[in-house]
Design an enzyme around this catalytic site. Structure first.
Site, PDB file in Angstrom:
ATOM      1  N   GLU A   1      -6.881  -2.547   8.102  1.00  0.00           N
ATOM      2  CA  GLU A   1      -7.194  -1.850   6.842  1.00  0.00           C
ATOM      3  C   GLU A   1      -6.730  -2.756   5.718  1.00  0.00           C
ATOM      4  O   GLU A   1      -5.550  -3.085   5.633  1.00  0.00           O
ATOM      5  CB  GLU A   1      -6.467  -0.495   6.769  1.00  0.00           C
TER       6      GLU A   1
ATOM      7  N   CYS B   1      -4.691   0.952  -2.327  1.00  0.00           N
ATOM      8  CA  CYS B   1      -5.882   0.239  -1.874  1.00  0.00           C
ATOM      9  C   CYS B   1      -7.144   0.989  -2.289  1.00  0.00           C
ATOM     10  O   CYS B   1      -8.218   0.405  -2.363  1.00  0.00           O
ATOM     11  CB  CYS B   1      -5.840   0.056  -0.370  1.00  0.00           C
TER      12      CYS B   1
ATOM     13  N   LYS C   1       6.763  -3.363  12.535  1.00  0.00           N
ATOM     14  CA  LYS C   1       7.296  -4.277  11.520  1.00  0.00           C
ATOM     15  C   LYS C   1       6.890  -3.782  10.135  1.00  0.00           C
ATOM     16  O   LYS C   1       5.735  -3.869   9.725  1.00  0.00           O
ATOM     17  CB  LYS C   1       6.754  -5.696  11.710  1.00  0.00           C
TER      18      LYS C   1
HETATM   19  P1  NAD Z   1       0.313  -8.473   3.052  1.00  0.00           P
HETATM   20  O1  NAD Z   1      -0.930  -8.842   3.759  1.00  0.00           O
HETATM   21  O2  NAD Z   1       1.007  -9.506   2.259  1.00  0.00           O
HETATM   22  O3  NAD Z   1       1.402  -7.945   4.088  1.00  0.00           O
HETATM   23  C1  NAD Z   1       1.113  -6.884   4.964  1.00  0.00           C
HETATM   24  C2  NAD Z   1       2.024  -6.993   6.169  1.00  0.00           C
HETATM   25  O4  NAD Z   1       1.656  -8.158   6.919  1.00  0.00           O
HETATM   26  C3  NAD Z   1       3.496  -7.153   5.815  1.00  0.00           C
HETATM   27  O5  NAD Z   1       4.285  -6.401   6.709  1.00  0.00           O
HETATM   28  C4  NAD Z   1       3.721  -8.636   6.023  1.00  0.00           C
HETATM   29  O6  NAD Z   1       5.049  -8.961   6.324  1.00  0.00           O
HETATM   30  C5  NAD Z   1       2.822  -8.908   7.207  1.00  0.00           C
HETATM   31  N1  NAD Z   1       2.478 -10.313   7.390  1.00  0.00           N
HETATM   32  C6  NAD Z   1       2.414 -11.291   6.472  1.00  0.00           C
HETATM   33  N2  NAD Z   1       2.096 -12.472   7.056  1.00  0.00           N
HETATM   34  C7  NAD Z   1       1.936 -12.240   8.365  1.00  0.00           C
HETATM   35  C8  NAD Z   1       1.599 -13.041   9.497  1.00  0.00           C
HETATM   36  N3  NAD Z   1       1.372 -14.345   9.401  1.00  0.00           N
HETATM   37  N4  NAD Z   1       1.508 -12.445  10.699  1.00  0.00           N
HETATM   38  C9  NAD Z   1       1.728 -11.119  10.837  1.00  0.00           C
HETATM   39  N5  NAD Z   1       2.076 -10.328   9.824  1.00  0.00           N
HETATM   40  C10 NAD Z   1       2.172 -10.864   8.593  1.00  0.00           C
HETATM   41  O7  NAD Z   1      -0.024  -7.196   2.156  1.00  0.00           O
HETATM   42  P2  NAD Z   1       0.961  -6.399   1.170  1.00  0.00           P
HETATM   43  O8  NAD Z   1       1.139  -7.240  -0.051  1.00  0.00           O
HETATM   44  O9  NAD Z   1       2.164  -5.906   1.871  1.00  0.00           O
HETATM   45  O10 NAD Z   1       0.096  -5.112   0.827  1.00  0.00           O
HETATM   46  C11 NAD Z   1      -0.870  -5.107  -0.182  1.00  0.00           C
HETATM   47  C12 NAD Z   1      -2.250  -5.175   0.408  1.00  0.00           C
HETATM   48  O11 NAD Z   1      -2.431  -4.120   1.327  1.00  0.00           O
HETATM   49  C13 NAD Z   1      -3.350  -4.999  -0.614  1.00  0.00           C
HETATM   50  O12 NAD Z   1      -4.375  -5.936  -0.380  1.00  0.00           O
HETATM   51  C14 NAD Z   1      -3.862  -3.606  -0.350  1.00  0.00           C
HETATM   52  O13 NAD Z   1      -5.173  -3.364  -0.729  1.00  0.00           O
HETATM   53  C15 NAD Z   1      -3.679  -3.486   1.102  1.00  0.00           C
HETATM   54  N6  NAD Z   1      -3.639  -2.089   1.526  1.00  0.00           N
HETATM   55  C16 NAD Z   1      -4.716  -1.598   2.199  1.00  0.00           C
HETATM   56  C17 NAD Z   1      -4.742  -0.287   2.605  1.00  0.00           C
HETATM   57  C18 NAD Z   1      -5.918   0.240   3.362  1.00  0.00           C
HETATM   58  O14 NAD Z   1      -5.754   1.188   4.092  1.00  0.00           O
HETATM   59  N7  NAD Z   1      -7.100  -0.343   3.231  1.00  0.00           N
HETATM   60  C19 NAD Z   1      -3.658   0.543   2.346  1.00  0.00           C
HETATM   61  C20 NAD Z   1      -2.573   0.023   1.651  1.00  0.00           C
HETATM   62  C21 NAD Z   1      -2.571  -1.310   1.261  1.00  0.00           C
END
Ligand code: NAD
Length: 476
Positions: A245, A279, A170
């Site tokens: 992550e 991130c 997804k």
């Molecule tokens: P997000 O948590 O909003 O979404 C991430 C994913 O989770 C999306 O595909 C979203 O649709 C899904 N999601 C949302 N609600 C859900 C639920 N209830 N159940 C299952 N899946 C669900 O994050 P984002 O805004 O897409 O990304 C930004 C974040 O990602 C930042 O906090 C960033 O630091 C982090 N990030 C971390 C890394 C790492 O490796 N540490 C790398 C890239 C981004």
């Protein structure tokens, strides 16, 4: 409309979602079919049905598929890079770099498929031998964020398939284009029906369906801390394997003895490139007092000259923020920082260009303290704050004063301090005289504290998550 992939079939749905270019909101890249609960469950069924046979497939087949996919990604890096820059907003050279990384990841895991090894040990009991082998986990749910639309899916899907797992993937809602292109490549490279399934759709529906389904044996998630916690919580009743992550609030320490050119470059690149939407971005810059004013002056000048604009223009250095919500979040945090006593030394303004995009001039905020919200919460935009400290010991203490622990950097010419920092900083990755962002694709990636949970991603360490160890005893 670009369809879903379920059980080896391309499937359309009644609803198509627009993929909008954040550099130019009048540019609609394409429509992407949105999955609902029924499609998510069908994808999990397909992955479950395919798991046994794929788990027994040989390394040659997996190698050949991963190699073909990697080669096609690399051959099409300019075109895929343009698509990525168009949908996510990072500038074209960065986008092509990300596609190249994705291609290389597939080549790496093509090789790993042939190298999967076990151990044979003599038993402590006479006449018995012991074999230790690695087996696939089964059905893996992959939930990805928007900021690396092809590299993050690649570094999850490649090892999942390499070690014989089936996948329900997804992607993030904002970036279906690169995800679709990647799955199309893998499908044509020969992934058998049901082994890789693509379900675009909202997290709270499609993602949640994956969390709720006992047939999903493992979930690899990258995204925010709040969603990561939900993934962990929902997985606990099933005792399912999870790998999370999450965010970062990565420190870059600049000591008095730093090479100023190196330090300014590290801060500029680490904090603002990719619009700060990494991130691993250096969002907290911790500077010792003798070099502070000179460093901040140089950095503020450099930040002011960064060219912000359309991601596909040759002269752009910083693309747009990904969408209106993220832009508002960035502006809110700049405001909060100023209200808590921070000084806006550069940028921080919404700016207009000749296309309607989410453009924000990179913001540098000085005179901040560790207890301010700007230094405790992830902004995830082109916003960095500076903290002034007395000496190295104070810098190390501030660097570790955070709930996060993904990446940490230090700029110094001292071997003593760089070695000490490598040992004592509470982060999964440490950079000496390098930006906190920017990592290799063949070595482990991940953090500690609130940034990561579970086994490391990438490189040979990926096997820890995508395999289960079996110990077999045989009497002679
Ligand atoms: P997000 O948590 O909003 O979404 C991430 C994913 O989770 C999306 O595909 C979203 O649709 C899904 N999601 C949302 N609600 C859900 C639920 N209830 N159940 C299952 N899946 C669900 O994050 P984002 O805004 O897409 O990304 C930004 C974040 O990602 C930042 O906090 C960033 O630091 C982090 N990030 C971390 C890394 C790492 O490796 N540490 C790398 C890239 C981004």
């Amino acid at each position: 409309m670009k369809p879903l992939l379920i059980g080896g079939e391309w499937v359309t749905t009644s609803r198509g979602v627009e993929n909008v270019n954040p550099s130019d909101t009048s540019d609609i890249i394409d429509l992407y079919a949105e999955a609902g609960l029924a499609e998510a469950e069908a994808a999990i069924t397909a992955a479950t049905d395919a798991a046994f046979e794929w788990g027994l497939s040989g390394p040659q087949q997996r190698h050949d598929i991963l190699l073909a996919a990697g080669n096609e990604i690399l051959a099409r890096k300019a075109e895929l890079g343009e698509l990525l820059a168009r949908e996510e907003g990072k500038v074209l050279p960065e986008a092509i770099g990300e596609v190249t990384r994705a291609g290389n990841i597939f080549l790496f895991f093509a090789g790993e498929a042939l190298r999967l090894a076990g151990d044979i040990l003599p038993s402590v009991r006479p006449g018995v031998s012991v074999e230790i082998t690695r087996e696939p986990v089964g059905v893996v749910g992959i939930i990805a964020p928007w900021n690396f639309p092809i590299a993050i899916p690649a570094w999850k899907i490649a090892p999942a398939l390499c070690y014989g797992n089936t996948v329900v993937f997804k992607p993030a809602e904002l970036v279906p284009g690169s995800a679709w292109a990647l799955v199309d490549i893998l499908h044509r490279a020969g992934v058998p029906p049901g082994v890789l399934n693509l379900v675009m759709g909202p997290g709270r529906v499609v993602g949640q369906a994956m969390l709720n389904d006992a047939r999903v044996d493992a979930i690899s998630f990258t995204g925010s801390q709040a969603t990561g916690a939900r993934v962990a919580e929902a997985s606990l009743p099933f005792l399912r394997k999870v790998q999370l992550e999450m965010g970062g609030k990565n420190p870059l320490v600049v000591l008095d003895d730093a090479d100023l050119d190196v330090a300014v470059h590290c801060a500029l690149d680490g904090a603002f490139y990719s619009t700060g939407q990494r991130c691993t971005a250096s969002s907290r810059i911790i500077v010792t007092e003798r070099i502070h004013d000179q460093f901040v002056g140089r950095l503020a000048d450099a930040v002011s000259t960064l060219r912000v604009g359309h991601a596909l223009r040759n002269d752009t250095q910083i693309g747009p923020v990904v969408d209106a919500t993220q832009l508002q979040q960035d502006m809110d945090y700049i405001d909060i920082a100023r209200r808590q006593g921070g000084v806006l030394r550069a940028g921080g303004e919404r700016i207009t260009r000749d296309t309607d995009g989410y453009f924000l001039s990179p913001a540098l905020i000085t005179e901040t303290g560790s207890d301010m919200r700007i230094n405790r919460e992830e902004v995830f935009g082109p916003v960095a704050s500076v903290m002034r400290v007395r000496d190295y010991d104070a810098a190390l203490q501030q660097a570790n004063d955070t709930p996060f622990g993904l990446s940490a950097g230090i700029c110094t010419t001292s071997l003593k301090y760089s070695n000490d920092f490598k040992r004592k900083c509470e982060a999964g990755m440490v950079m000496v005289n390098l930006p906190t962002a920017g990592v290799d694709y063949h070595v482990p990636f991940g953090g500690r504290k609130g940034s990561s949970y579970g086994a490391r991603e990438q490189g040979r360490y990926a096997a820890e998550f995508y395999t289960i160890v079996k110990t077999s005893y045989t009497a002679a």
